[in-house]
Design an enzyme around this catalytic site. Structure first.
Site: not given
Length: 766
Positions: A543, A604, A636, A665, A722
């Site tokens: 990520e 993101n 995301e 997310d 996560e």
């Protein structure tokens, strides 16, 4: 064209003779065309307007038949001097006039205030007195010219009836506050009333030419006025929009000025010709002057009232009747406390229930707010500032504002009635008070959601410290806006202003000024946190996370600059740089470690970026430029970003159509999570750290994590846990069916070079 032909025939007839029936062709055609125009206007309208034009067509039809009858009288009777006009013809003219008057009198007029009614009555009196003075002179002239025979009196009655019709039209124009017939159409009909007396006068003037006729001279103009009236009505509205549009009541000075001017000219002419005035003329003039003076006095009083009404409307909201922003801002300097309120999720409620229910909800909430404020301060001012934002000014001791704010939050649990719906409305509240700040926490409700560095320092007893200085009333409005903005940004319900908000705002302004310079200067860089496969912990993806380091070595937290970038719109340009940089790095890893070294590289994307319709094209261009397959890139997004659907959801769908993977997310913390799995093209869900922290506890604490893996497996979605920080959490996740995880247990965010080393080590172990 008929009216013009009539004028040319009269001019020609004074110089040469022609058959006497020639002038009656346009005389009959004029009213006939008016009948056609009235019928067409009736067909194009509806309701009261259609009925009016239909009735008026009957009256004009009688006039057209009377014109034919008078043509027969002229053609079948030998005469010298005054042309003949039979009883049948006179009766038809009177019938047509009565039908027209009936159509006018039956028009709806609407209500008025007593001053407007009085002014209208006095206007009617001015017209009536002026008409009476003119009629006295006309009757005297008529008797002198035609005598007092029965036929002459019948003619006089018919002509006076037509004149009365004209007066009725004028009276109707002035007396009706609203009418389905446009005023322009009524004014075009008004001159028709003058045609009767005018035709009699023209009969006398045209008597030297037997082939000419006063009635034939005016009838084409009767038709012309009728056609123009119908046309002006149709041009205003073909769908009867005039029915619901009230005409604005305006009291000008045209009526009394015209009336007194015409009367003066008439009396001056009579006096010059005869050397004296009759008693009726002198008395009528005196009465006219008195009525005009009274009318103007009432009109001035009405104008003063209208000015007060306009001033009041300029300071109040049309929908709720509360004060508006202009009034509110003007009253702030005298207040001790300013409270600003924004309704949560009002747009969603308005879209779901409809605009009528939305308006009813605003009215109901305004009434509730006025009641609450009045209970704490009888001088309180409540305003609707626009949209779903309200404001309250309290003039009492600022300490009472705390009780008022608490009651405001409590009232949110009480439903409001809105167009048949019971609606619960929660609020964001910002408060600023003059004088020393109240002792106690500045924040009520949920805690401030930002990082510790961005949270106002006022939480807790320390709030009384920096904010204890005297606050000037002139700044209250701005400070209350800052508090409201902080409440909306934090997700809390109530924020009281203190000095930390000013420091935070100044800090954000500094960050905003530095953002573009930093992007141009290359101060941003990317870190990558591995996503590993359980149970062995081999990296399968990363990520990407942006970081900002200033030239002096100062690190700016993403929690500080990302919200500022979204507020300023720079997030779109910054996001484009991130996507291109990540695609370039993914291409480098593919070249160095092979195409299967990493299954996905995640980026993101913020809610603001999803509103940009050019985002899918930008992603496609970056992938193509660096030769990265679409399936290797993961976008995301948060649940909140796409909860409302619309443009954001359309952008996500377009990205999915490119072949890019979509991951939700922080799953489970936003709106309608399970519903989004059905409506949004999702490929993976990332379970929020708050749920992972509950592993190893009670079955209730593990329930959500357990349920999510089952749902994801059923729907064919990947799951990533996560925030994994302990081996026990990783082991338990594997036992529950999770195969991918991310967290400090495996690696913190790393530069690209360290990801290179990790991939190389994984390759050697393999």
């Amino acid at each position: 064209m008929l009216a013009l032909a009539d004028v040319l025939l009269i001019v020609l007839g004074m110089r040469a003779g022609f058959p006497k029936l020639v002038v009656w062709l346009p005389a009959v055609g004029g009213p006939a065309l008016a009948v056609v125009a009235f019928r067409r206007a009736a067909a194009l309208t509806e309701g009261a307007l259609r009925t009016f034009w239909r009735r008026l067509s009957y009256g004009m039809g009688a006039v057209a038949v009377a014109a034919v009858s008078q043509t027969i009288d002229v053609g079948t009777t030998d005469y010298s001097g005054m042309p003949p006009i039979g009883a049948r013809t006179l009766l038809l003219y009177v019938i047509g006039t009565i039908l027209a008057i009936s159509a006018l009198l039956r028009l709806p007029g609407g209500g008025r205030s007593w001053r407007q009614l009085t002014t209208a009555v006095l206007d009617v009196a001015v017209v009536a007195v002026t008409a009476g003075i003119a009629s006295s002179q006309y009757v005297g002239w008529f008797i002198d010219r035609f005598g007092v025979t029965a036929s002459a009196w019948w003619l006089n009655i018919a002509m006076m009836a037509i004149a009365v019709a004209g007066v009725v039209v004028v009276v109707k124009i002035m007396a009706a506050s609203q009418s389905p017939v446009p005023r322009a159409a009524l004014w075009w009909l008004a001159p028709v009333g003058l045609c009767g007396p005018l035709s009699t006068i023209l009969m006398s003037l045209l008597s030297p030419w037997p082939h000419l006729n006063g009635s034939a001279a005016v009838l084409p103009f009767v038709g012309l006025c009728g056609v123009l009236a119908a046309r002006s009505s149709s041009s205003v509205s073909f769908a009867s929009s005039a029915l619901s549009r009230p005409s604005t009541p305006r009291r000008g000075t045209a009526i009394p000025l015209v009336a007194t001017g015409l009367t003066s000219v008439l009396l001056a002419t009579v006096l010059l010709r005869t050397g004296h005035l009759s008693l009726v003329q002198v008395g009528g003039t005196t009465l006219l002057l008195l009525v005009v003076v009274a009318r103007q006095a009432v009109a001035l009083a009405e104008n003063a009232t209208l000015l007060d009404t306009v001033a009041n409307q300029a300071m109040h909201d049309d929908l709720t009747g509360l004060a508006n922003r202009r009034h509110f801002a003007a009253a702030v300097p005298g207040a001790r406390t300013v409270v600003l309120i924004d309704l949560k999720e009002f747009r969603a409620l308005n879209d779901g229930l409809g605009p009528d229910a939305g308006d009813a909800l605003l009215i109901a909430y305004g009434a509730r707010l006025a009641g609450l404020a009045g209970a704490f301060d009888d001088r309180a001012l409540v305003a609707r500032l626009g949209g779903d934002e309200f404001g309250v000014l309290l003039f009492a001791d600022p300490d009472s504002s705390r009780d008022f704010a608490d009651r405001l939050l409590e009232a949110a649990s009480e439903p409001l009635q809105a167009a048949g719906h019971e609606v619960l409305v929660d609020v964001f509240v910002g408060v600023a008070s003059a004088g020393p700040a109240s002792i106690g926490p500045a924040f009520a409700g949920p805690a401030f959601a930002g990082p510790a560095s961005a949270a106002p320092a006022s939480a807790g007893p320390a709030a009384a410290g920096p904010a204890a200085a005297e606050v000037h009333s002139a700044d209250l409005y701005r400070r209350a806006e800052l508090a409201l903005r902080a409440a909306m940004a934090s997700g809390g319900r109530l924020v009281r202003y203190d000095a930390s908000l000013e420091r935070q705002l100044s800090r954000q302004a500094t960050i905003a000024a530095d953002l573009r310079r930093a992007l141009t200067a290359g101060e941003f860089h990317m870190l990558y946190q591995p996503i590993v496969e359980l149970p062995h912990g081999h990296p399968t993806g990363v990520e990407s996370l942006i970081r900002w380091t200033r030239p002096d070595g100062t690190v700016v937290s993403p929690a500080d600059f990302i919200p500022v970038a979204e507020d300023t719109g720079l997030i779109v340009e910054l996001g484009a740089w991130i996507i291109d940089t990540v695609c370039a790095q993914a291409a480098a890893w593919r070249l160095t470690h092979g195409p299967d070294a990493l299954h996905s590289v995640a980026v993101n994307v913020s809610a603001r970026q999803l509103l940009d319709p050019g985002l899918p094209d930008l992603v496609a261009a970056s992938l193509a430029r660096h030769g990265v397959p679409a399936h290797q890139l993961t976008i995301e997004i948060t649940e909140t970003a796409v909860f409302g659907g619309g443009r954001a959801l359309a952008t996500v769908t377009a990205l999915s159509d490119l072949g890019v993977s979509i991951a939700l997310d922080d799953f489970g913390t936003g709106h309608s999570s399970l519903g989004l799995l059905r409506t949004c093209p999702v490929d993976a869900i990332k379970v929020d750290k708050s749920f992972v922290d509950g592993l190893g506890g009670t079955p209730q604490q593990e329930a959500i994590v357990t349920a999510l893996t089952g749902i994801a497996e059923t729907m064919g979605l990947r799951t990533v846990a996560e925030g994994v920080e302990t081996p026990e959490q990783a082991q338990r996740l594997y036992e529950l069916g999770y195969r991918h995880a991310q967290g400090f247990l495996f690696a913190r965010p790393l530069p690209a070079a360290e990801i290179d080393a990790m991939l190389q080590k994984t390759h050697q172990v393999a």
